[in-house]
Scaffold this motif. Sequence first.
Motif: not given
Length: 783
Positions: A319-333, A535-537
Motif C-alpha cells: 500500500g502507501n505505508e512504508p515497508l519495514s526492513p527486517p533487522g534495521l533497528n536504527r531510525d529509518a527516517s 545477518y547482523f543485529e
Amino acid sequence: MTGHARISIAAWGATVLGSLVLTPVFSGPFLFISAFLCAIITGVGVLLQNLRAPRIVVPLVQLVVLVELLSLFFLKETMKFGLLPTGRTAIEFNSEMVSALNSINQYAAPLPPDSNLLLFATAVISATGLLIHVIAVQLRQAAWAGLLLLIMYTVPAATVHGGLPALLFIPPAIGYIVLLSAEGRTRLSRWGRRISGVSHLDAAEPVEASALGQAGRRIGLSVVALAALIPALIPALPEGVIGNGLAGGGVGGTGVGASISTTTPMLDMGKNLDRGVNDVALTYKGSPSGGVYLKLTALDQFDGNTWTISQRGPGQKIGNEPLSPPGLNRDASQVPKIKLEVDVSRVFRSAFAPVPYPTQTISLRRDWVYDKASSDVYSTGGQVVGGKKYTVTSYDVQPTEEQLSNAITRGAPDQFTSQVPRKVPQEIKDLTAQVTGNNTNKYAMAVALQQWFRSTGKYTYDLESKRGSGMNALRDFLIDNKSGYCEQFATGMALMARIAGIPSRVAIGFLPGQAGKDGQYTVRMHDMHAWPELYFEDTGWVRFEPTPAARVASAPGWTTPSTTPTNPTTAPTTAPTTPGESEDPGIQKPNNGRDLADDGGLALDSGNWFTNGGARTIGIIALVVLVLLIPWILRSLNRRRRFSRPPSRLGAEGLWSEIRDTSRDLGLDWSDVSTPRQSGEWLITKLPEEAHPSALRLARTIEAMRYAGAADVATDLRPDVTVISKALWKQATARRRWRARLLPPSWRWYLSRGTTEASDLLDEFDLLLARLRNTVLRRRHAG
C-alpha cells in the motif's frame, strides 16, 4: 530358443539401449545397476514362463523381485532382518524420490551422483523395463513398447540445455527394431513354413534373401531415418516450452524469453546465464553513479542438497505505508533513500519484481505482496513482472565497519538461516575453521571468508564450470576444483558462514548493469547474479561479494575493513567487469564473460514486439506455411518442367503424365492398367465436345509412339494438353479445384514411387547379404 525367451531378451536389450538417452541427465553407475536389475527381472520372467505359470502371476512376481532388489541395493538399513521390506522402507523410498525430484528441479543437467538421484534413475529404468516386458511378452504388443522408450527420451529432451546429440537417437531406435524383429519372428514361426524372400536366379546357384531380414531392414531403415531426420526438420522450441514452465509455480507465460520461477530460481538463473541471446531484462533511472544491485528473492533453506525458499506466509499487502526492513533497528527516517523508475522488458517472465534492498515503497499493487522475511516482492495472482513499469524507493543502508563489528548476536532471525545440514563433510568444517582462524567477531569472520574466495583462496571464476549447489558440488568446488561461477561462490560462503555461526542466505538478482545516457542503466539477462546475505543485529541483512574480480570488480565498501566508510551519497563500489578488463568501476561496457554485441551504451527498447519474440513467431508461422505448401510447390514445379520440354518422345510422355495427374487432382478415377486408347475414350466422357479432338489426338499419338514406334515425335502436343487441362478444371467443382491447388493428391504418387525405388535398393542389399552368407557357408563346408 523359445519365442517368449527371445522377446524377453529383446525387451531387456531395448530397455538398456533406451536408457542410454538418460546419460546426459544422470551421473554415476545408474546404467549398470539398472541393466543388472532388468536382467534379473527378465530371467525371472523367462523361468516362470518355462514353468508355464499363469500369465497374470509373472508380472506380479517380477514386481516383488524388483522391490526386493531396490530395497537391498539402496534401503537395506530399513529392511527387517536385512531381507524383508517394511513400512519404513516404503516411507524412506518415498522420501528419497521426493528429494530426487527436488534435486531435478533445482540442478541443471548433468545431475550430481547423489544416492537419491541414483535410486530415482535406477527405479525409473527398472520399472520401465518391467512394463516393456509385460507389454511385449505378456500382452504380445511389442510395438506399443516404443511409447515407453519415447517417454524416457522426453526426460533429457526437456531438461538438457542446448539439445541432445543426434547420435543419441540411434540406440533406442536399434533397441526398438530388435524388439519388433524378435516379436515378428516369433509370430511368423507360429504360421508354419516361412515364405521365401527375394531370389536372384541369374547367380551360379539360387540365392535367397531372408523374408524376416527384409522386413527387419525396412523397419529399421524407417525408424532410424525418422529418428535422425525429424529432430533436424522440426524447429527448436523455446527453452521452457517443455519441462520448466515459464515463471514456474503456476505463473503463466508465452514461452518467449527468460524466466525466474518461484520454485527453482537458482536453476533458472543458470539457464538464463547459459542462454545465447543476451536479452534486455530491464532498464532503470534514478540510482547513484555506478548503479545498484536489484534483488529478486532469497534462498534461506538448505537441506544439504538444494537451496530453496522456505514456506511463505500470506505476505504483506503493498500500500502507501512504508515497508519495514527486517533487522534495521536504527531510525529509518534518518537513512538516505534511493528512488528508481524501473521498466521491465516483456521477455523477463518472473513472479518476482526486481527491487533494490531494502525496499521502502513500490508502486505495484493488486496481486503483488511483500514478504518481510525474504525481503522480496512477488505476485500471488499468477502475474509476471514482464512489461510492467513501476517506481520503487529503497533505503540506502551503508553500514560502517564499527557498526558491523559491534553487532551483538541475540539469536537467529528465523528458524532456517542458521541451520547447518548434518551431512556437511568434515573437510568443509575444517576449511571454515582454517579460514576464520582465531576470530570470534562475526564481522571479522565474514570478512575473512569473503577475502578467501576473492583472493587468498586462489579461486577462479568460470561460467562454464559444472553447475550445482548441492553438498557434493559444494565440496568439489570448495576443496578440489576451486573454479565456479556466482552460484558456487554465493552458496559456498553462505554455508561456511552458517558453520561459523553467522545466519546467512543466498540472494538472487541482477548486477547494476550498464550505464547509458541520461542516467539510465540497462540490465541484461547475463547480468543475473547470486550473492550471500549475512545477518547482523541492528543493520539486518548485509550483502557480501565473494565472487572474484573477474565477474565483480570490487566488494562493497562496508565489507572491506580499515577503510573510510562509504558516504551514503557516493557511488557504490561495485561494478561488473570481465576477465582481461580493468577493474575500474567506471567501465561502461562489461560483457559479463560473454562475447556480446556492442550497443554503444544505449538502452534498448524492451517493449518492441518484433524484437521480444515477434520475429521468432513470424519465422515459425512462415515455416509451417512453407511445409503446408510443399505439395503445391512440387506439383507446380513438375507441371512447369513438363511444359518446358521441346517436342520429343520424352516430352510427349511427360504431357500424358500431366493429364493423368490433373485427372487425379480433380478427383477423377484414372486407371493405370488401361491402354492409351482406353484412357482416351474414358477421357472423352469427362470433357465437353470442343475438347474431344485434342483428347483423341493426344491418346492416338501416345499409342502410336508406344506400340508402333512410327509416331511423329516432332508433333507439339502442348496446345492439346492445355485445352484438355482447362476443360477438366472447368468441369470440376470449386471445392475440388481448391483441393487440387492446395493439396493435390497426385503428389502422393511420387512418394509411392520413391518408396518403390528405395525398396528395390533394399532388395539389392538383401541379395548382397545373401550372397555373402552363401559364400561363407560354402567355405565352411569346404573346410
